[in-house]
Design a protein around this motif. Structure first.
Motif, PDB file in Angstrom:
ATOM      1  N   VAL A   1       0.863  -1.181   0.000  1.00  0.00           N
ATOM      2  CA  VAL A   1       0.000   0.000   0.000  1.00  0.00           C
ATOM      3  C   VAL A   1       0.901   1.232   0.000  1.00  0.00           C
ATOM      4  CG1 VAL A   1      -1.892  -1.135   1.223  1.00  0.00           C
ATOM      5  CG2 VAL A   1      -0.111   0.053   2.534  1.00  0.00           C
ATOM      6  N   SER A   2       0.286   2.391  -0.169  1.00  0.00           N
ATOM      7  CA  SER A   2       1.029   3.641  -0.046  1.00  0.00           C
ATOM      8  C   SER A   2       1.236   3.964   1.434  1.00  0.00           C
ATOM      9  CB  SER A   2       0.269   4.772  -0.736  1.00  0.00           C
ATOM     10  OG  SER A   2      -0.939   5.038  -0.035  1.00  0.00           O
ATOM     11  N   ARG A   3       1.981   5.015   1.703  1.00  0.00           N
ATOM     12  CA  ARG A   3       2.259   5.373   3.099  1.00  0.00           C
ATOM     13  C   ARG A   3       1.033   5.983   3.790  1.00  0.00           C
ATOM     14  NH1 ARG A   3       7.885   8.600   3.179  1.00  0.00           N
ATOM     15  NH2 ARG A   3       7.384   8.629   5.416  1.00  0.00           N
ATOM     16  N   GLY A   4       0.066   6.494   3.015  1.00  0.00           N
ATOM     17  CA  GLY A   4      -1.116   7.106   3.618  1.00  0.00           C
ATOM     18  C   GLY A   4      -1.898   6.156   4.505  1.00  0.00           C
ATOM     19  N   PRO A   5      -2.290   4.972   4.005  1.00  0.00           N
ATOM     20  CA  PRO A   5      -3.010   4.021   4.861  1.00  0.00           C
ATOM     21  C   PRO A   5      -2.184   3.565   6.058  1.00  0.00           C
ATOM     22  CG  PRO A   5      -3.285   3.451   2.562  1.00  0.00           C
ATOM     23  CD  PRO A   5      -2.256   4.541   2.603  1.00  0.00           C
ATOM     24  N   VAL A   6      -0.867   3.443   5.870  1.00  0.00           N
ATOM     25  CA  VAL A   6       0.000   3.058   6.994  1.00  0.00           C
ATOM     26  C   VAL A   6      -0.061   4.120   8.080  1.00  0.00           C
ATOM     27  CG1 VAL A   6       2.387   2.650   7.707  1.00  0.00           C
ATOM     28  CG2 VAL A   6       1.554   1.677   5.562  1.00  0.00           C
ATOM     29  N   ARG A   7       0.034   5.370   7.676  1.00  0.00           N
ATOM     30  CA  ARG A   7       0.004   6.474   8.639  1.00  0.00           C
ATOM     31  C   ARG A   7      -1.328   6.506   9.390  1.00  0.00           C
ATOM     32  NH1 ARG A   7       0.937  10.166   5.185  1.00  0.00           N
ATOM     33  NH2 ARG A   7       3.192   9.790   5.208  1.00  0.00           N
ATOM     34  N   ASP A   8      -2.419   6.293   8.671  1.00  0.00           N
ATOM     35  CA  ASP A   8      -3.741   6.284   9.304  1.00  0.00           C
ATOM     36  C   ASP A   8      -3.864   5.136  10.301  1.00  0.00           C
ATOM     37  OD1 ASP A   8      -4.490   8.485   7.838  1.00  0.00           O
ATOM     38  OD2 ASP A   8      -5.597   7.348   6.332  1.00  0.00           O
ATOM     39  N   ALA A   9      -3.355   3.961   9.916  1.00  0.00           N
ATOM     40  CA  ALA A   9      -3.432   2.797  10.802  1.00  0.00           C
ATOM     41  C   ALA A   9      -2.612   3.022  12.067  1.00  0.00           C
ATOM     42  CB  ALA A   9      -2.943   1.551  10.071  1.00  0.00           C
ATOM     43  N   LEU A  10      -1.435   3.610  11.930  1.00  0.00           N
ATOM     44  CA  LEU A  10      -0.581   3.863  13.094  1.00  0.00           C
ATOM     45  C   LEU A  10      -1.219   4.887  14.036  1.00  0.00           C
ATOM     46  CD1 LEU A  10       2.964   3.913  11.435  1.00  0.00           C
ATOM     47  CD2 LEU A  10       1.944   2.083  12.810  1.00  0.00           C
ATOM     48  N   ARG A  11      -1.873   5.882  13.462  1.00  0.00           N
ATOM     49  CA  ARG A  11      -2.563   6.864  14.305  1.00  0.00           C
ATOM     50  C   ARG A  11      -3.716   6.218  15.066  1.00  0.00           C
ATOM     51  NH1 ARG A  11      -2.686  11.592   9.677  1.00  0.00           N
ATOM     52  NH2 ARG A  11      -0.586  12.444  10.066  1.00  0.00           N
ATOM     53  N   LYS A  12      -4.438   5.328  14.405  1.00  0.00           N
ATOM     54  CA  LYS A  12      -5.525   4.613  15.070  1.00  0.00           C
ATOM     55  C   LYS A  12      -4.990   3.766  16.223  1.00  0.00           C
ATOM     56  CE  LYS A  12      -9.816   3.003  15.319  1.00  0.00           C
ATOM     57  NZ  LYS A  12     -10.969   3.849  15.668  1.00  0.00           N
ATOM     58  N   LEU A  13      -3.880   3.082  16.002  1.00  0.00           N
ATOM     59  CA  LEU A  13      -3.283   2.252  17.050  1.00  0.00           C
ATOM     60  C   LEU A  13      -2.728   3.114  18.186  1.00  0.00           C
ATOM     61  CD1 LEU A  13      -1.511  -0.345  14.751  1.00  0.00           C
ATOM     62  CD2 LEU A  13      -3.414  -0.814  16.310  1.00  0.00           C
ATOM     63  N   ALA A  14      -2.233   4.294  17.847  1.00  0.00           N
ATOM     64  CA  ALA A  14      -1.766   5.213  18.890  1.00  0.00           C
ATOM     65  C   ALA A  14      -2.942   5.664  19.745  1.00  0.00           C
ATOM     66  CB  ALA A  14      -1.064   6.408  18.261  1.00  0.00           C
ATOM     67  N   GLY A  15      -4.083   5.919  19.104  1.00  0.00           N
ATOM     68  CA  GLY A  15      -5.270   6.307  19.859  1.00  0.00           C
ATOM     69  C   GLY A  15      -5.755   5.212  20.784  1.00  0.00           C
ATOM     70  N   ALA A  16      -5.475   3.960  20.431  1.00  0.00           N
ATOM     71  CA  ALA A  16      -5.860   2.824  21.265  1.00  0.00           C
ATOM     72  C   ALA A  16      -4.823   2.517  22.334  1.00  0.00           C
ATOM     73  CB  ALA A  16      -6.077   1.591  20.392  1.00  0.00           C
ATOM     74  N   GLY A  17      -3.729   3.285  22.365  1.00  0.00           N
ATOM     75  CA  GLY A  17      -2.712   3.080  23.389  1.00  0.00           C
ATOM     76  C   GLY A  17      -1.716   1.975  23.086  1.00  0.00           C
ATOM     77  N   LEU A  18      -1.641   1.530  21.837  1.00  0.00           N
ATOM     78  CA  LEU A  18      -0.738   0.428  21.484  1.00  0.00           C
ATOM     79  C   LEU A  18       0.514   0.893  20.756  1.00  0.00           C
ATOM     80  CD1 LEU A  18      -3.360  -2.203  20.262  1.00  0.00           C
ATOM     81  CD2 LEU A  18      -2.392  -1.907  22.552  1.00  0.00           C
ATOM     82  N   VAL A  19       0.508   2.104  20.253  1.00  0.00           N
ATOM     83  CA  VAL A  19       1.638   2.656  19.504  1.00  0.00           C
ATOM     84  C   VAL A  19       1.932   4.042  20.050  1.00  0.00           C
ATOM     85  CG1 VAL A  19       2.320   3.591  17.238  1.00  0.00           C
ATOM     86  CG2 VAL A  19       1.278   1.328  17.390  1.00  0.00           C
ATOM     87  N   SER A  20       3.199   4.403  20.079  1.00  0.00           N
ATOM     88  CA  SER A  20       3.585   5.752  20.488  1.00  0.00           C
ATOM     89  C   SER A  20       4.445   6.382  19.399  1.00  0.00           C
ATOM     90  CB  SER A  20       4.343   5.723  21.827  1.00  0.00           C
ATOM     91  OG  SER A  20       5.494   4.905  21.738  1.00  0.00           O
TER      92      SER A  20
END
Length: 224
Positions: free
Chosen positions: A43-62
């Motif tokens: 995929v492009s970096r856009g979906p990756v960035r969105d997924a990482l932000r979602k995981l950060a909101g869930a407290g799993l990624v910083s």
């Protein structure tokens, strides 16, 4: 391969990364670079960035300056705050379960603990494994409390962070047998409809779990 449409790509990617993090395939502290992840999932970096932000909101990624995204590493303060919230929410879940659950549900909870006892007897020094939501004592009680908001907060927000915290620190030897006894006492209180005792025992159980874990946490915040 992840779907190419941006709207669906980030969601599917987020679900797969979440699974990798919670199962330990991606370890606490491991970097989550956008470029290698985009290549991995085609995929492009856009979906990756969105997924990482979602995981950060869930407290799993910083996200860290000059480092970028990585799997979250819990500091001692992070872990304490998580357990304080857990004690408050789960004591109420136990209270409401004792008030609202039917006898069949309560007896089913006790039967579940009999299955857990067999697993602990076979591996007394091992972890207290509860595979799947239907086999997890705490999630079952959250369901029995009959409060969808509380259930979703625990199952979707708090428990994934707790699972990641446990990935960061080894199991306490013998804690499984102690936890099982505490679970059995809570289940008995729920079966008897004693809401105050169920809440008290649940709070003590969470505090006992925290005290067991606290001895393994490093003093101060982990290095980034």
């Amino acid at each position: 391969m992840i779907p190419v449409e941006h709207g669906s790509a980030w969601s599917a990617l987020e679900a797969e990364l979440r699974e990798d993090i919670l199962t330990g395939r991606i370890a606490p502290g491991e970097r989550l670079g956008e470029v290698p992840l985009a290549a991995r999932f085609s995929v492009s970096r856009g979906p990756v960035r969105d997924a990482l932000r979602k995981l950060a909101g869930a407290g799993l990624v910083s996200f860290l300056p000059n480092i970028g995204a990585r799997v979250r590493v819990f500091s001692q303060e992070d872990a304490r705050a998580l357990y304080e919230l857990r004690a408050a929410l789960e004591s109420d879940a136990a209270r409401w379960a004792a008030r609202r659950a039917g006898k069949d549900q309560a007896q089913g909870l006790i039967a579940l603990l009999s299955q857990h006892a067999e697993g602990i007897a076979a591996h007394p020094a091992g972890a207290y494994l509860q595979n799947g939501k239907d086999a997890d004592f705490h999630i079952v009680i959250a369901e029995m409390a009959q409060n969808p908001l509380l259930r979703d907060l625990l199952a979707d927000e708090l428990y994934p962070q707790l699972a990641l915290l446990r990935r960061q620190h080894r199991n306490v030897a013998g804690r499984g047998r102690v936890a099982l006894r505490e679970h059995q006492n809570i289940a008995d209180a729920i079966l008897n409809g004693d809401d105050e005792l169920a809440a008290l025992l649940m709070r003590r159980h969470i505090e006992s779990s925290w005290n067991a874990l606290r001895g393994q946490l490093e003093v101060g915040d982990p290095e980034p």
